[in-house]
Scaffold this motif. Structure first.
Motif, short mmCIF file in Angstrom:
data_model
loop_
_atom_site.label_atom_id
_atom_site.label_comp_id
_atom_site.label_asym_id
_atom_site.label_seq_id
_atom_site.Cartn_x
_atom_site.Cartn_y
_atom_site.Cartn_z
N LEU A 27 13.48 -20.44 -3.87
CA LEU A 27 12.63 -19.28 -4.14
C LEU A 27 11.19 -19.52 -3.72
O LEU A 27 10.53 -18.61 -3.20
N LEU A 28 10.69 -20.73 -3.94
CA LEU A 28 9.32 -21.05 -3.54
C LEU A 28 9.16 -20.96 -2.02
O LEU A 28 8.20 -20.35 -1.53
N VAL A 29 10.09 -21.52 -1.28
CA VAL A 29 10.02 -21.46 0.18
C VAL A 29 10.14 -20.02 0.66
O VAL A 29 9.42 -19.59 1.56
N ALA A 30 11.02 -19.25 0.05
CA ALA A 30 11.18 -17.85 0.44
C ALA A 30 9.91 -17.04 0.16
O ALA A 30 9.47 -16.24 0.99
N ALA A 31 9.29 -17.27 -1.00
CA ALA A 31 8.08 -16.53 -1.36
C ALA A 31 6.92 -16.90 -0.44
O ALA A 31 6.19 -16.02 0.05
N LEU A 32 6.73 -18.19 -0.18
CA LEU A 32 5.64 -18.61 0.70
C LEU A 32 5.89 -18.17 2.14
O LEU A 32 4.95 -17.82 2.85
N GLY A 33 7.14 -18.17 2.56
CA GLY A 33 7.47 -17.68 3.89
C GLY A 33 7.17 -16.19 4.02
O GLY A 33 6.64 -15.74 5.04
N GLY A 34 7.50 -15.43 3.00
CA GLY A 34 7.20 -13.99 3.01
C GLY A 34 5.71 -13.72 3.01
O GLY A 34 5.22 -12.83 3.71
N LEU A 35 4.97 -14.51 2.25
CA LEU A 35 3.51 -14.36 2.22
C LEU A 35 2.92 -14.70 3.58
O LEU A 35 2.04 -13.99 4.08
N GLY A 36 3.39 -15.78 4.18
CA GLY A 36 2.92 -16.15 5.51
C GLY A 36 3.23 -15.10 6.55
O GLY A 36 2.42 -14.80 7.43
N TRP A 37 4.43 -14.51 6.46
CA TRP A 37 4.81 -13.45 7.39
C TRP A 37 3.88 -12.25 7.23
O TRP A 37 3.40 -11.68 8.22
N ALA A 38 3.60 -11.86 5.98
CA ALA A 38 2.75 -10.70 5.73
C ALA A 38 1.33 -10.93 6.25
O ALA A 38 0.74 -10.04 6.87
N VAL A 39 0.79 -12.10 6.01
CA VAL A 39 -0.56 -12.41 6.49
C VAL A 39 -0.59 -12.44 8.01
O VAL A 39 -1.51 -11.91 8.63
N GLY A 40 0.42 -13.02 8.61
CA GLY A 40 0.49 -13.06 10.08
C GLY A 40 0.57 -11.67 10.68
O GLY A 40 -0.09 -11.38 11.68
N ARG A 41 1.37 -10.79 10.10
CA ARG A 41 1.46 -9.42 10.60
C ARG A 41 0.14 -8.68 10.43
O ARG A 41 -0.27 -7.90 11.28
N TRP A 42 -0.54 -8.94 9.31
CA TRP A 42 -1.81 -8.27 9.06
C TRP A 42 -2.85 -8.71 10.07
O TRP A 42 -3.59 -7.90 10.62
N ILE A 43 -2.93 -10.01 10.33
CA ILE A 43 -3.90 -10.53 11.30
C ILE A 43 -3.55 -10.04 12.70
O ILE A 43 -4.43 -9.68 13.47
N GLU A 44 -2.27 -10.01 13.01
CA GLU A 44 -1.83 -9.52 14.33
C GLU A 44 -2.19 -8.05 14.52
O GLU A 44 -2.46 -7.62 15.64
N GLY A 45 -2.25 -7.30 13.44
CA GLY A 45 -2.57 -5.88 13.51
C GLY A 45 -4.06 -5.60 13.57
O GLY A 45 -4.47 -4.44 13.54
N GLY A 46 -4.90 -6.61 13.61
CA GLY A 46 -6.33 -6.38 13.75
C GLY A 46 -7.16 -6.81 12.57
O GLY A 46 -8.38 -6.68 12.58
N GLY A 47 -6.51 -7.32 11.53
CA GLY A 47 -7.27 -7.81 10.38
C GLY A 47 -7.94 -9.13 10.71
O GLY A 47 -7.58 -9.81 11.66
N SER A 48 -8.92 -9.49 9.93
CA SER A 48 -9.60 -10.76 10.16
C SER A 48 -9.82 -11.48 8.83
O SER A 48 -9.74 -10.89 7.76
N ALA A 49 -10.09 -12.76 8.91
CA ALA A 49 -10.35 -13.54 7.71
C ALA A 49 -11.62 -13.05 7.01
O ALA A 49 -11.73 -13.13 5.78
N GLN A 50 -12.56 -12.54 7.76
CA GLN A 50 -13.79 -11.99 7.18
C GLN A 50 -13.47 -10.82 6.25
O GLN A 50 -14.11 -10.68 5.20
#
Length: 61
Positions: A27-50
């Protein structure tokens, strides 16, 4: 990397976590993988760390 390769890698990581660490690790690996996927998609869509930093700055005020 191709999508099938990424999916296969994620499946293998979940399988190893489930086999060696039990259901909690799975469950931990699945949750962190999902979080990483969501952040990656958000950054790919034009979001930034700022944007993330600004969001947390506003909530403290």
């Amino acid at each position: 990397m191709s999508t099938p390769f990424v999916g296969m890698s994620a499946g293998m990581a979940l399988a190893f976590a489930g086999y060696f660490g039990g259901f909690g690790a799975f469950l931990l690996v699945a949750a962190l993988g999902g979080l990483g996927w969501a952040v990656g998609r958000w950054i790919e869509g034009g979001g930034s760390a700022q944007d993330v930093r600004d969001m947390f700055e506003r909530s403290r005020r």
